[in-house]
Design an enzyme around this catalytic site. Structure first.
Site, mmCIF file in Angstrom:
data_model
loop_
_atom_site.group_PDB
_atom_site.id
_atom_site.type_symbol
_atom_site.label_atom_id
_atom_site.label_comp_id
_atom_site.label_asym_id
_atom_site.label_seq_id
_atom_site.Cartn_x
_atom_site.Cartn_y
_atom_site.Cartn_z
ATOM 1 N N GLU A 58 -3.048 11.534 3.265
ATOM 2 C CA GLU A 58 -3.752 10.893 4.374
ATOM 3 C C GLU A 58 -3.574 11.725 5.633
ATOM 4 O O GLU A 58 -2.470 12.150 5.962
ATOM 5 C CB GLU A 58 -3.243 9.466 4.602
ATOM 6 C CG GLU A 58 -4.071 8.696 5.605
ATOM 7 C CD GLU A 58 -3.626 7.244 5.748
ATOM 8 O OE1 GLU A 58 -4.470 6.400 6.068
ATOM 9 O OE2 GLU A 58 -2.424 6.974 5.564
ATOM 10 N N GLU A 118 0.862 -1.183 0.000
ATOM 11 C CA GLU A 118 0.000 0.000 0.000
ATOM 12 C C GLU A 118 0.901 1.236 0.000
ATOM 13 O O GLU A 118 1.913 1.263 0.709
ATOM 14 C CB GLU A 118 -0.896 0.006 1.238
ATOM 15 C CG GLU A 118 -1.733 1.261 1.410
ATOM 16 C CD GLU A 118 -2.597 1.217 2.669
ATOM 17 O OE1 GLU A 118 -2.971 0.101 3.093
ATOM 18 O OE2 GLU A 118 -2.888 2.288 3.245
#
Length: 326
Positions: free
Chosen positions: A141, A136
């Protein structure tokens, strides 16, 4: 930001052609924008894997509720901000690219990302099918009132960079990350300068993340919209994951590109109570999100485009994979 009065329904639109010239390090492979985004991305409407207080909508549900469409000549992905005390979570959107990628250069021009707000957890990332073993890459974020993004990788065991062990255990699976010190990378600071461009250069030897805010720092080859890009002319990346501690090709495979906005959950929910501002608003993250729909009016994405570029070697590898799987 001026929105169109009505977000058009999803439908068949013109495709974007890819240029064939290859004069620089990377040549355009795929382009997703206001002409074809919802043809190239699919809606994820299963329960949130991160246990968020959210109900991800199907394409029909998102379109009917005007949570996905087009505004200001960009792709709009939003959150329900009118329903008080929704059962099971607040309606939102999560989309994945239909195609998967094994390296290359991913460039995203974004005009707006969800504003800083207690309870939110927006993200722009890529992920393989078998988490965390296929990897990932977290590009944008942050949770609650965070002011800058953290570039983070997650993998199975055996992948370490100078940023740490990418399989680092812990609440929410810590991974290996590099926090940006630039407040223009996330939420309110990002939106205040009109957004910007993120680029991820993913090769067998390194994963480099670049960020270029809208206020005059976008490289000329990106700003010009050309079909060829050369990251070597851009200067140092915002974060670089490299070295002999990780076989990138074996830890990062078959990634989809993802945009989502979840609420509370494993990270934002945990940090909600610890935040002195958010924790004072309600007894729990879920309680605050449920009772305050208007707080999420600015919890939306405006995406000008996502483009994926490839070099000659990666094209050969992709063709070989297709032959082997046939």
């Amino acid at each position: 930001m001026t929105f169109s009065k009505t977000l058009p329904r999803l439908g068949a639109l013109l495709a974007v052609g890819a240029a064939t010239a290859a004069r620089a390090a990377y040549t355009l492979q795929d382009a997703y924008d206001q002409t074809n985004f919802f043809q190239g991305f699919e809606f994820f409407d299963a329960p949130d894997p991160t246990n968020g207080f959210v109900k991800y909508q199907s394409a029909r549900g998102a379109n009917d509720a005007s949570l996905a469409g087009y505004a200001s000549d960009a792709v709009f992905l939003g959150v329900d901000y009118t329903t008080a005390n929704p059962q099971g979570g607040r309606n939102s959107v999560r989309v994945h690219s239909k195609k998967t990628y094994n390296g290359g250069l991913i460039v995203a021009d974004i005009a707006h990302q969800p504003a800083a707000q207690c309870g939110t957890w927006p993200a722009f990332w890529t992920v393989g099918p078998n988490w965390p073993f296929d990897g990932e890459i977290d590009i944008i974020e942050g949770v609650n009132l965070a002011t800058n993004t953290t570039y983070t990788l997650h993998t199975g065991p055996g992948c370490t960079f100078t940023q740490g062990d990418c399989n680092a255990p812990g609440t929410g699976h810590i991974g290996c990350g590099a926090a940006s010190g630039d407040t223009r990378t996330l939420a309110d600071g990002f939106n205040a300068v009109g957004g910007g461009v993120y680029a991820v250069e993913w090769t067998a030897s390194a994963i480099n993340v670049f960020f270029f805010p809208r206020d005059g720092e976008i490289p000329a080859d990106i700003a010009g919209g050309g079909a060829d890009l050369d990251p070597s002319s851009w200067g140092p990346p915002a974060a670089s994951f490299a070295g002999d501690g990780c076989d990138i090709a074996s830890h990062f495979r078959d990634h989809q590109i993802v945009f989502d906005t979840t609420m509370c959950g494993d990270w934002a929910g945990r940090e909600f109570a610890a935040d002195p501002v958010c924790g004072a608003k309600a007894a729990s993250c879920e309680e605050y999100v449920a009772a305050n729909p208007a707080a999420f009016a600015q919890s939306y994405w405006l995406i000008n485009y996502v483009k994926v570029f490839t070099d000659g070697q990666q094209q050969k590898q992709q063709q070989q994979r297709k032959r082997f799987s046939a």
